[in-house]
Write a protein that holds these residues in place. Structure first.
Motif, short mmCIF file in Angstrom:
data_model
loop_
_atom_site.label_atom_id
_atom_site.label_comp_id
_atom_site.label_asym_id
_atom_site.label_seq_id
_atom_site.Cartn_x
_atom_site.Cartn_y
_atom_site.Cartn_z
N GLY A 152 -7.82 17.53 11.62
CA GLY A 152 -6.80 18.03 12.53
C GLY A 152 -5.43 17.87 11.90
O GLY A 152 -5.21 17.00 11.06
N ALA A 153 -4.52 18.76 12.29
CA ALA A 153 -3.17 18.71 11.75
C ALA A 153 -2.20 19.03 12.87
O ALA A 153 -2.17 20.16 13.37
CB ALA A 153 -3.01 19.69 10.59
N VAL A 154 -1.41 18.05 13.29
CA VAL A 154 -0.45 18.26 14.36
C VAL A 154 0.78 18.95 13.80
O VAL A 154 1.25 18.65 12.70
CB VAL A 154 -0.08 16.91 15.01
N ASP A 155 1.30 19.91 14.54
CA ASP A 155 2.47 20.65 14.10
C ASP A 155 3.72 20.02 14.74
O ASP A 155 4.04 20.30 15.89
CB ASP A 155 2.34 22.13 14.49
N ALA A 156 4.37 19.15 13.99
CA ALA A 156 5.57 18.47 14.50
C ALA A 156 6.52 18.22 13.33
O ALA A 156 6.10 18.10 12.19
CB ALA A 156 5.21 17.14 15.18
N GLU A 157 7.81 18.19 13.63
CA GLU A 157 8.81 17.91 12.61
C GLU A 157 9.26 16.46 12.74
O GLU A 157 9.73 16.04 13.79
CB GLU A 157 10.02 18.85 12.75
N VAL A 158 9.11 15.72 11.64
CA VAL A 158 9.41 14.28 11.64
C VAL A 158 10.26 13.97 10.42
O VAL A 158 10.09 14.58 9.36
CB VAL A 158 8.10 13.44 11.62
N MET A 159 11.17 13.00 10.58
CA MET A 159 11.98 12.53 9.47
C MET A 159 11.18 11.51 8.67
O MET A 159 10.90 10.41 9.13
CB MET A 159 13.27 11.89 9.99
N LEU A 160 10.78 11.92 7.44
CA LEU A 160 10.06 11.00 6.57
C LEU A 160 10.18 11.46 5.12
O LEU A 160 10.67 12.56 4.84
CB LEU A 160 8.59 10.87 6.99
N ASP A 161 9.74 10.59 4.22
CA ASP A 161 9.73 10.90 2.79
C ASP A 161 8.37 11.50 2.45
O ASP A 161 7.37 10.77 2.37
CB ASP A 161 10.00 9.62 1.99
N SER A 162 8.34 12.81 2.25
CA SER A 162 7.05 13.48 2.06
C SER A 162 6.33 13.00 0.80
O SER A 162 5.10 12.87 0.79
CB SER A 162 7.26 15.00 2.01
N GLN A 163 7.08 12.72 -0.27
CA GLN A 163 6.43 12.27 -1.51
C GLN A 163 5.78 10.91 -1.32
O GLN A 163 4.65 10.68 -1.79
CB GLN A 163 7.46 12.23 -2.64
N ARG A 164 6.49 9.96 -0.65
CA ARG A 164 5.91 8.64 -0.44
C ARG A 164 4.71 8.71 0.50
O ARG A 164 3.69 8.04 0.26
CB ARG A 164 6.97 7.69 0.15
N ILE A 165 4.80 9.52 1.57
CA ILE A 165 3.67 9.64 2.49
C ILE A 165 2.48 10.28 1.78
O ILE A 165 1.33 9.86 1.95
CB ILE A 165 4.08 10.45 3.74
N THR A 166 2.75 11.30 0.97
CA THR A 166 1.66 11.91 0.19
C THR A 166 1.03 10.88 -0.73
O THR A 166 -0.21 10.81 -0.88
CB THR A 166 2.20 13.09 -0.62
#
Length: 488
Positions: A366-380
């Protein structure tokens, strides 16, 4: 530098050499001395003001009594009103009894007299340096003065006076009734009280010095214990603690200091454990590299195999060093650089990258469609690390799910596998550095035990945390829990 700067530095340096106990006592004595001096001065000022009011009242009372007597009095010899100032003054003065510092004087301007004045006095045996009745010059000045009251400042002492002129009739000489008060006595009383207050203040300061020294010592005893305990602390011995007594601010200080020592002891213990584990993890590949290089022969195939093993171990050491540097950087404020990110796209990107890690039954749960403030590289990086961890503890064909979901004010990104799971006793330690779960260690688990520690650091850098949950049907689910509005 100004001329006052060296003096300021000297005063500061001297202040630092004085103990806190002495400084507290010194300030207490200064405040008390100022307060007691102010009380003594205020008391003296009040006494002098009261004396001035009493003198003014006394002058007004005596002059009013004489004025009434002039209007209503009768000569006892004739039974008629007084027409001659001499018997008037004689009769009135005979009925008076002045205060110790008071003179009642009748003056008659008589040129035929030796000093030009006839004086009549009623009063006690005055102890002033020179009574006014003996000062003919001053009496003449008072009689000739156009004022009815005033102050004489003589070398023999100040005098406050008031007079009532007697109207002349029938050829009698000018006359007047004079009331004179010597304020020196009242002022001496005020001065005596002032000196007595100063003496009492001095005794109070002496008592305060002794009592304050003892009390300050008792109050500052925990502070001295803090200083003594801090002096005894070393990196090898952080076991010293301060005894806590009572529930006041000093006890709170001791508790805070003890809590700080607890944190320091845990930090030093963790540091020593970290250094030991890091040394052990790096020592193993170094030993392998050295052993293979020492045993390497001339056979080309053997040399090629040795080079391959050495390169693998060097790569492993490089990964350990990079992971350690990453964990060290996690303490810096720029570790996380947040920006608006679509979690649905991020989840899909992680899923695509994770599929290359091994042949598993990969599922995008599942993939929720929401905009969140985060560091995409670190989360990846964290999600790929969790996927790599799932690959290491599953076999070909087993299911590994990746997804994200919206849970109220939180966003959860997760990786779920169908492997052997994590034992309860290992759930708390697997996120620590160089720690591995006992039930999940196998021939494929070749990491240094830093992967989940990095995941935890990334989650906490975003103001969230990482959770371990069981997977339905068996396995482990690692979840990054992030606040939607969290600010790292």
């Amino acid at each position: 530098m100004t001329t006052a700067e060296p003096l300021r530095r000297w005063v500061t340096a001297r202040a630092r050499t004085v103990s806190a106990r002495a400084r507290i006592l010194l300030w207490l004595l200064i405040v008390m001395a100022v307060a007691l001096a102010a009380v003594a001065l205020a008391t003296r000022s009040a006494l002098l003001r009261d004396a001035d009011h009493r003198i003014n009242g006394l002058l007004a009372q005596e002059t009013n009594e004489f004025a009434n007597f002039v209007q209503q009095g009768f000569d006892p010899d004739t039974g008629q009103r007084f027409t001659n100032p001499s018997p008037l003054l004689k009769v009135f003065l005979a009925r008076q009894y002045p205060d110790p510092d008071e003179e009642l004087i009748g003056l008659i301007d008589n040129p035929a007299a030796r000093d030009g004045l006839d004086t009549k006095q009623q009063g006690r045996d005055h102890k002033m340096r020179r009574p006014l009745v003996e000062d003919t010059t001053s009496l003449k000045d008072i009689l000739d003065s156009a004022d009815n009251s005033g102050t004489l400042r003589r070398p023999d002492g100040e005098i406050r006076w008031a007079k009532v002129p007697i109207e002349s009739a029938g050829g009698h000489h000018p006359a007047a009734f004079v009331v004179a008060v010597h304020p020196a006595g009242e002022r001496e009383k005020a001065t005596d009280v002032f000196h007595m207050l100063l003496a009492i203040s001095g005794i109070a300061l002496l008592l305060t010095t002794g009592i304050g020294w003892v009390v300050a010592g008792r109050i500052l005893r925990p502070v001295r214990l803090v200083r003594t305990t801090a002096a005894q602390l070393t990196e090898q011995d952080l076991t010293q603690r301060i005894p806590v007594e009572g529930r006041d601010d000093i006890a709170a200080l001791a508790e805070t200091f003890n809590a700080m020592l607890d944190r320091l002891e845990r930090a030093f213990a963790a540091q020593r454990e970290f250094v030991d584990d890091a040394g052990h993890e790096l020592r193993t590949p170094i030993t392998i590299v050295r052993g293979h290089l020492e045993l390497m022969g001339d056979d080309p195939a053997e040399r090629e195999e040795t080079v391959r093993i050495v390169m693998e171990e060097l790569d492993r050491m490089s990964r350990i060093v990079e992971d350690l540097l990453l964990l060290a950087k996690a303490e810096r404020p720029d570790f996380i650089t947040p920006e608006p990110v679509q979690t649905g796209e991020l989840t899909a990107d992680v899923f695509v990258k994770a599929r290359a890690l091994g042949e598993r039954d990969w599922q995008l749960a599942g993939a929720v469609d929401a905009e969140v403030m985060l560091d995409s590289q670190r989360i990846t990086q964290a999600m790929v690390q969790l996927a790599q961890n799932a690959v290491q503890h599953t076999v070909m064909g087993q299911r590994v799910s990746i997804g994200s979901r919206d849970v109220g004010d939180r966003i959860e990104l997760y990786v779920a596998d169908s492997g052997p799971g994590v034992q309860p006793q290992d759930a708390e330690v697997i996120f620590e550095r160089f720690r591995r779960g006992t039930a999940r260690r196998g021939s494929r688990a070749t990491g240094a035990g830093l992967g989940l520690a990095i995941v935890k650091a990334i989650a906490e850098g975003h103001g969230g945390h990482v959770e371990l949950r069981p997977t339905e049907g068996g396995g482990a689910t690692f979840v990054l829990v992030l606040q939607k509005e969290a600010t790292p």
